[in-house]
Design an enzyme around this catalytic site. Structure first.
Site, PDB file in Angstrom:
ATOM      1  CB  SER A 115      -0.929  -0.020   1.348  1.00 61.41           C
ATOM      2  OG  SER A 115      -1.399   1.053   1.713  1.00 61.41           O
ATOM      3  CE1 TYR A 126      -3.687  -2.148   5.386  1.00 63.62           C
ATOM      4  CE2 TYR A 126      -3.054   0.096   4.456  1.00 63.62           C
ATOM      5  CZ  TYR A 126      -3.627  -0.953   4.308  1.00 63.62           C
ATOM      6  OH  TYR A 126      -4.085  -1.346   3.164  1.00 63.62           O
TER       7      TYR A 126
HETATM    8  P1  NDP Z   1     -11.656  -6.000   0.822  1.00 64.95           P
HETATM    9  O1  NDP Z   1     -11.917  -5.861   2.297  1.00 64.95           O
HETATM   10  O2  NDP Z   1     -12.540  -5.752  -0.170  1.00 64.95           O
HETATM   11  O3  NDP Z   1     -11.016  -7.523   0.871  1.00 64.95           O
HETATM   12  C1  NDP Z   1     -10.285  -8.202   1.464  1.00 64.95           C
HETATM   13  C2  NDP Z   1     -10.248  -9.757   1.212  1.00 64.95           C
HETATM   14  O4  NDP Z   1      -9.237 -10.268   1.963  1.00 64.95           O
HETATM   15  C3  NDP Z   1     -11.257 -10.447   1.424  1.00 64.95           C
HETATM   16  O5  NDP Z   1     -11.739 -11.200   0.391  1.00 64.95           O
HETATM   17  C4  NDP Z   1     -11.427 -10.992   2.784  1.00 64.95           C
HETATM   18  O6  NDP Z   1     -12.227 -11.972   3.019  1.00 64.95           O
HETATM   19  C5  NDP Z   1      -9.807 -11.579   2.817  1.00 64.95           C
HETATM   20  N1  NDP Z   1      -9.275 -11.642   4.130  1.00 64.95           N
HETATM   21  C6  NDP Z   1      -9.061 -10.576   5.188  1.00 64.95           C
HETATM   22  N2  NDP Z   1      -8.696 -11.092   6.204  1.00 64.95           N
HETATM   23  C7  NDP Z   1      -8.484 -12.406   6.174  1.00 64.95           C
HETATM   24  C8  NDP Z   1      -7.777 -13.510   6.708  1.00 64.95           C
HETATM   25  N3  NDP Z   1      -7.273 -13.401   8.093  1.00 64.95           N
HETATM   26  N4  NDP Z   1      -7.559 -14.696   5.967  1.00 64.95           N
HETATM   27  C9  NDP Z   1      -8.150 -14.767   4.834  1.00 64.95           C
HETATM   28  N5  NDP Z   1      -8.699 -13.803   3.942  1.00 64.95           N
HETATM   29  C10 NDP Z   1      -8.793 -12.585   4.633  1.00 64.95           C
HETATM   30  O7  NDP Z   1     -10.266  -5.088   0.781  1.00 64.95           O
HETATM   31  P2  NDP Z   1      -9.395  -4.771  -0.597  1.00 64.95           P
HETATM   32  O8  NDP Z   1      -9.897  -5.669  -1.901  1.00 64.95           O
HETATM   33  O9  NDP Z   1      -9.577  -3.167  -0.728  1.00 64.95           O
HETATM   34  O10 NDP Z   1      -7.884  -5.050  -0.204  1.00 64.95           O
HETATM   35  C11 NDP Z   1      -7.177  -6.048  -0.680  1.00 64.95           C
HETATM   36  C12 NDP Z   1      -5.648  -5.881  -0.237  1.00 64.95           C
HETATM   37  O11 NDP Z   1      -5.294  -4.341  -0.919  1.00 64.95           O
HETATM   38  C13 NDP Z   1      -5.610  -5.736   1.160  1.00 64.95           C
HETATM   39  O12 NDP Z   1      -4.027  -6.197   1.492  1.00 64.95           O
HETATM   40  C14 NDP Z   1      -5.141  -4.194   1.461  1.00 64.95           C
HETATM   41  O13 NDP Z   1      -4.403  -3.834   2.634  1.00 64.95           O
HETATM   42  C15 NDP Z   1      -4.900  -3.722  -0.025  1.00 64.95           C
HETATM   43  N6  NDP Z   1      -4.942  -2.376  -0.055  1.00 64.95           N
HETATM   44  C16 NDP Z   1      -6.123  -1.921  -0.499  1.00 64.95           C
HETATM   45  C17 NDP Z   1      -6.356  -0.587  -0.786  1.00 64.95           C
HETATM   46  C18 NDP Z   1      -7.680   0.196  -0.959  1.00 64.95           C
HETATM   47  O14 NDP Z   1      -7.806   1.323  -0.860  1.00 64.95           O
HETATM   48  N7  NDP Z   1      -8.799  -0.480  -1.032  1.00 64.95           N
HETATM   49  C19 NDP Z   1      -5.104   0.507  -0.990  1.00 64.95           C
HETATM   50  C20 NDP Z   1      -4.106  -0.255  -0.915  1.00 64.95           C
HETATM   51  C21 NDP Z   1      -3.928  -1.445  -0.339  1.00 64.95           C
HETATM   52  P3  NDP Z   1     -12.779 -12.636   4.444  1.00 64.95           P
HETATM   53  O15 NDP Z   1     -13.016 -11.222   5.171  1.00 64.95           O
HETATM   54  O16 NDP Z   1     -13.846 -13.131   3.890  1.00 64.95           O
HETATM   55  O17 NDP Z   1     -11.682 -13.281   5.096  1.00 64.95           O
END
Ligand code: NDP
Length: 241
Positions: free
Chosen positions: A143, A156
């Site tokens: 990020s 984070y």
């Molecule tokens: P979302 O919340 O939309 O999706 C996150 C995904 O990760 C979900 O499928 C969730 O599924 C899964 N997840 C979360 N915790 C766990 C866990 N403990 N074990 C397995 N799976 C897990 O987030 P984003 O798509 O926005 O984010 C994706 C990545 O991108 C992250 O790493 C985030 O930090 C990064 N990012 C996002 C930005 C943004 O602005 N959106 C910017 C920069 C980076 P479930 O909860 O069912 O486990």
């Protein structure tokens, strides 16, 4: 010359929604078999149903990546169903923001346990498959908070700076195995995470980057000739103001 991804197998974490789902579907659209990991089974099934008709194999395992033993079992399930991975997309993550003193210590630790330890668990489990093939790709989603700290982002940022350190170190370890390890550092992307953390309003404004934009970048990066790789890339909205 770009390389075709058709027939490869990718394991994607956090593939139940947001950026992970978009990357999984974009890869499936290129003919890549997809193995999906996240905690929520209904979300994973929804991703698989959206990949139907693309002519690829798809499998999922519901898992919390903060547990190494659970990750090992889940990766075994995906490998039994799809074969060994060629591509690993380490995308799963959580975002919570509060000052260092305001954030509950358990919550602070949980962010590290998922974003950094979880990514390490999946990488440790899948990497031998790529080494065995003497070729492969790992894409780690960090990020902009992995490049710069900000007030309220201590947990984070610590997790996402860690992802960059892990990426750079691993990349140097496995270049000799023709494995490319990349860190992406996107700014705000219109996903549930961004809405829940008040980074964007619920209207999913088109001025912000969309999950599909990140997916398109990942696909084009993976298609680069094997002799070249992207060490790190920052993806920003052109005009978010
Ligand atoms: P979302 O919340 O939309 O999706 C996150 C995904 O990760 C979900 O499928 C969730 O599924 C899964 N997840 C979360 N915790 C766990 C866990 N403990 N074990 C397995 N799976 C897990 O987030 P984003 O798509 O926005 O984010 C994706 C990545 O991108 C992250 O790493 C985030 O930090 C990064 N990012 C996002 C930005 C943004 O602005 N959106 C910017 C920069 C980076 P479930 O909860 O069912 O486990």
């Amino acid at each position: 010359m770009v390389q075709s991804l058709k027939g490869k197998t990718a394991f994607v974490t956090g593939a139940g929604k947001g950026i992970g789902r978009a990357i999984a579907l974009a890869l499936a659209n290129e003919g890549v078999n997809i193995g999906l990991l996240a905690r929520t089974e209904t979300d994973l099934k929804e991703t698989i149903s959206r990949a139907e008709g693309l002519g690829v194999k798809a499998a999922y395992a519901a898992v919390d990546i903060s547990s190494l033993t659970d990750v090992e079992q889940s990766v075994k399930k995906l490998t039994d169903e799809l074969g060994a991975a060629d591509i690993l997309i380490n995308n799963a993550g959580i975002g919570k923001f509060a000052t260092l003193l305001d954030m509950d210590p358990e919550e602070w630790k949980r962010i590290i346990d998922v974003n950094l330890m979880g990514l390490y668990h999946v990488t440790r489990t899948v990497l031998p498959q790529l080494i065995e093939k003497n070729r492969g790709d790992i894409v780690n989603i960090s990020s902009t908070n992995g490049l710069n700290g900000a007030a309220t982002s201590s947990a984070y940022s610590a997790s996402k700076f860690g992802v960059i350190g892990l990426t750079e170190s691993l990349a140097q370890e496995v270049r000799k195995n023709n494995i490319r390890v990349t860190a992406l550092t996107p700014s705000t992307v219109a996903t549930e995470l961004a809405i829940k953390t008040n980074l964007i309003a619920e209207n999913n404004d088109e001025k912000y980057m969309q999950p599909e934009d990140i997916a398109e970048f990942v696909v084009s990066q993976l298609k680069l000739h094997q002799r070249i790789y992207v060490k790190q890339a920052s993806l920003l909205a052109t005009n978010p103001f």
